[in-house]
Motif scaffolding. Structure first.
Motif, PDB file in Angstrom:
ATOM      1  N   ALA A   1       1.665   6.740  -6.923  1.00 46.52           N
ATOM      2  CA  ALA A   1       0.601   7.673  -7.310  1.00 46.52           C
ATOM      3  C   ALA A   1       1.047   9.122  -7.136  1.00 46.52           C
ATOM      4  O   ALA A   1       0.795   9.974  -7.998  1.00 46.52           O
ATOM      5  N   GLN A   2       1.713   9.418  -6.032  1.00 45.09           N
ATOM      6  CA  GLN A   2       2.168  10.782  -5.773  1.00 45.09           C
ATOM      7  C   GLN A   2       3.194  11.228  -6.811  1.00 45.09           C
ATOM      8  O   GLN A   2       3.119  12.345  -7.336  1.00 45.09           O
TER       9      GLN A   2
ATOM     10  N   ARG B   1       0.835  -1.215   0.000  1.00 47.49           N
ATOM     11  CA  ARG B   1       0.000   0.000   0.000  1.00 47.49           C
ATOM     12  C   ARG B   1       0.863   1.257   0.000  1.00 47.49           C
ATOM     13  O   ARG B   1       0.580   2.219  -0.723  1.00 47.49           O
TER      14      ARG B   1
ATOM     15  N   ASP C   1       1.048   4.271  -2.763  1.00 52.06           N
ATOM     16  CA  ASP C   1       0.922   5.701  -2.449  1.00 52.06           C
ATOM     17  C   ASP C   1       2.058   6.497  -3.084  1.00 52.06           C
ATOM     18  O   ASP C   1       1.831   7.565  -3.680  1.00 52.06           O
TER      19      ASP C   1
ATOM     20  N   GLN D   1      -6.895   1.432  -6.842  1.00 51.54           N
ATOM     21  CA  GLN D   1      -7.787   2.558  -6.546  1.00 51.54           C
ATOM     22  C   GLN D   1      -7.027   3.876  -6.449  1.00 51.54           C
ATOM     23  O   GLN D   1      -7.515   4.919  -6.899  1.00 51.54           O
ATOM     24  N   LYS D   2      -5.832   3.844  -5.877  1.00 50.50           N
ATOM     25  CA  LYS D   2      -5.014   5.057  -5.798  1.00 50.50           C
ATOM     26  C   LYS D   2      -4.659   5.561  -7.194  1.00 50.50           C
ATOM     27  O   LYS D   2      -4.716   6.767  -7.467  1.00 50.50           O
TER      28      LYS D   2
ATOM     29  N   TYR E   1      -6.037  -1.824  -3.358  1.00 46.09           N
ATOM     30  CA  TYR E   1      -5.785  -0.482  -2.842  1.00 46.09           C
ATOM     31  C   TYR E   1      -4.937   0.321  -3.827  1.00 46.09           C
ATOM     32  O   TYR E   1      -5.237   1.480  -4.124  1.00 46.09           O
ATOM     33  N   VAL E   2      -3.881  -0.304  -4.350  1.00 46.68           N
ATOM     34  CA  VAL E   2      -3.003   0.384  -5.298  1.00 46.68           C
ATOM     35  C   VAL E   2      -3.778   0.759  -6.560  1.00 46.68           C
ATOM     36  O   VAL E   2      -3.645   1.882  -7.074  1.00 46.68           O
TER      37      VAL E   2
END
Length: 305
Positions: free
Chosen positions: A93-94, A86, A90, A129-130, A126-127
Motif C-alpha cells: 500500500a505504501q 499484514r 502495508d 482494507q489497506k 486486512y490487506v
C-alpha cells in the motif's frame, strides 16, 4: 502500458506474463530468484530481482507502472504468518501510493470478507482494507478458492495408500480454482482496466466435495477405488511436519482452512456472489493435468530404482 507483476513465474505468474506480453504490454516481473532471469527474458519480460520485503526495491520495481498485480507468496521462514501477510500488505500500500499506481489487481482469498477469518483469510481482509484506503487507486481483489494444484502434494499418499483426504469429511463442498483461471481474470482486468473504485471478483473453477474429487482423480490415473478420508487434525499436522512444513505454515494454510470448511465459516459471502464468479476449468479438466504429472512421477521413481 507498463505493468509490474509479482509472484515470479509461478502457477499464475507465467501465464499472466505470457498473456500481457502477447497483448503488447511492457511487463516487469518481480522475483527473488536470479535463476529466473533467462526464463523471464525468453518471455520478453523485464526481470526485477529482489525481495518483496525490501520497500526500496519494491518502489523501484513499481516506479512508472500504470498497473500492478500483487500477491503475497508463502514464506516458510515466517514464525507468524498472519503478521507476515499484514506487513507485506502495508508495504504494498505504501509503495503503490508513493509511485502513484492507478490500477491494482490484488490476489486475495476466499474468506477475506471476515476480519478474523480462518487461515490467511483474516490477514487478507486486512490487506484488502489497506488497499481500499488508497484514495486515487482503482483496486480489484481476486478471491480464489482452494487451488487445484494443491492436490499434487497428495501424490505419495495416493500412490502408496490409495487414499486422498484432509481434515474434513468427504461430503463437504470445496470451492476450487485453477491458476490459469486466476491468470486469465487478472490479465483481462489489467489489459482493459475496466474496473473502477474498489471491487471484488471471485474465481471459482468448480465446486466439488471430497468424494467427487477422489472419484475423478482416481479414474484419471487408473485407480478408480481411490477414497477420500477424513484425517484428524493431529494426524494431518504430524504428516505435514514429516514432509518438511513448519507447524506455523501447516496450521495457518491447511489445518485452519479445513476447520473452517467443516464449520461452514468460509464460503458465505461467496455464496451470495456465486453468479458473478469467473472460472471455466472443471475438475475433470484438471484431472487430465494431474494424471500427466502423476504418471511422470511414477516413471521417474521407476528409473531411480
Amino acid at each position: 502500458m507498463n505493468i509490474t507483476i509479482t509472484g515470479s513465474l509461478g502457477n499464475v505468474g507465467r501465464r499472466l506474463t505470457e498473456k500481457l506480453v502477447a497483448r503488447g504490454h511492457r511487463v516487469t516481473v518481480v522475483s527473488h530468484s536470479p535463476e529466473r532471469i533467462a526464463a523471464m527474458e525468453a518471455l520478453h519480460a523485464i526481470p526485477a530481482i529482489g525481495s518483496l520485503q525490501d520497500a526500496a526495491f519494491l518502489q523501484e520495481a513499481f516506479a512508472g507502472a500504470d498497473a500492478v498485480y500483487i500477491m503475497i507468496p508463502p514464506d516458510p521462514s515466517a514464525t507468524n504468518v498472519r503478521k507476515y501477510i499484514r506487513e507485506a500488505g502495508d508495504r504494498y500500500a505504501q509503495v503503490i501510493a508513493r509511485c502513484g499506481v492507478q490500477y491494482v489487481v490484488n490476489l486475495s482469498s476466499i474468506g477475506a470478507h471476515i476480519p478474523d477469518g480462518a487461515g490467511p483469510a483474516g490477514a487478507n481482509y486486512y490487506v484488502e482494507q489497506k488497499l481500499n484506503a488508497l484514495a486515487d487507486t482503482h483496486v480489484l481483489h481476486l478471491r480464489p478458492g482452494m487451488f487445484y494444484t494443491n492436490f499434487l502434494g497428495a501424490m505419495n499418499m495416493i500412490r502408496y495408500q490409495n487414499i486422498i483426504g484432509n481434515n474434513f469429511d468427504a461430503s463437504l463442498n470445496m470451492i476450487l480454482s485453477h491458476p490459469h483461471d486466476i491468470a486469465d481474470a487478472a490479465a483481462e482486468a489489467l489489459h482493459t482496466r475496466s474496473f473502477s473504485g474498489k471491487k471484488i471478483q471471485y474465481i471459482a473453477s468448480d465446486e466439488r466435495n471430497g468424494s467427487e474429487i477422489a472419484s475423478v482423480l482416481g479414474r484419471a490415473i487408473g485407480q478408480p477405488d481411490l477414497a477420500w478420508i477424513n484425517i484428524s487434525d493431529e494426524q494431518m499436522l504430524q504428516g505435514m511436519l514429516q514432509n518438511g512444513l513448519t507447524e506455523e505454515m501447516a496450521t495457518v494454510y491447511i489445518l485452519d482452512i479445513g476447520r473452517a470448511i467443516r464449520e461452514s465459516k468460509l464460503f458465505d459471502d461467496y455464496a451470495k456472489n456465486r453468479h458473478t464468479a469467473l472460472g471455466s476449468i472443471k475438475l475433470e479438466d484438471f484431472a487430465k493435468e494431474f494424471a500427466v504429472v502423476y504418471k511422470q512421477a511414477l516413471a521417474m521413481a521407476e528409473e531411480a530404482k
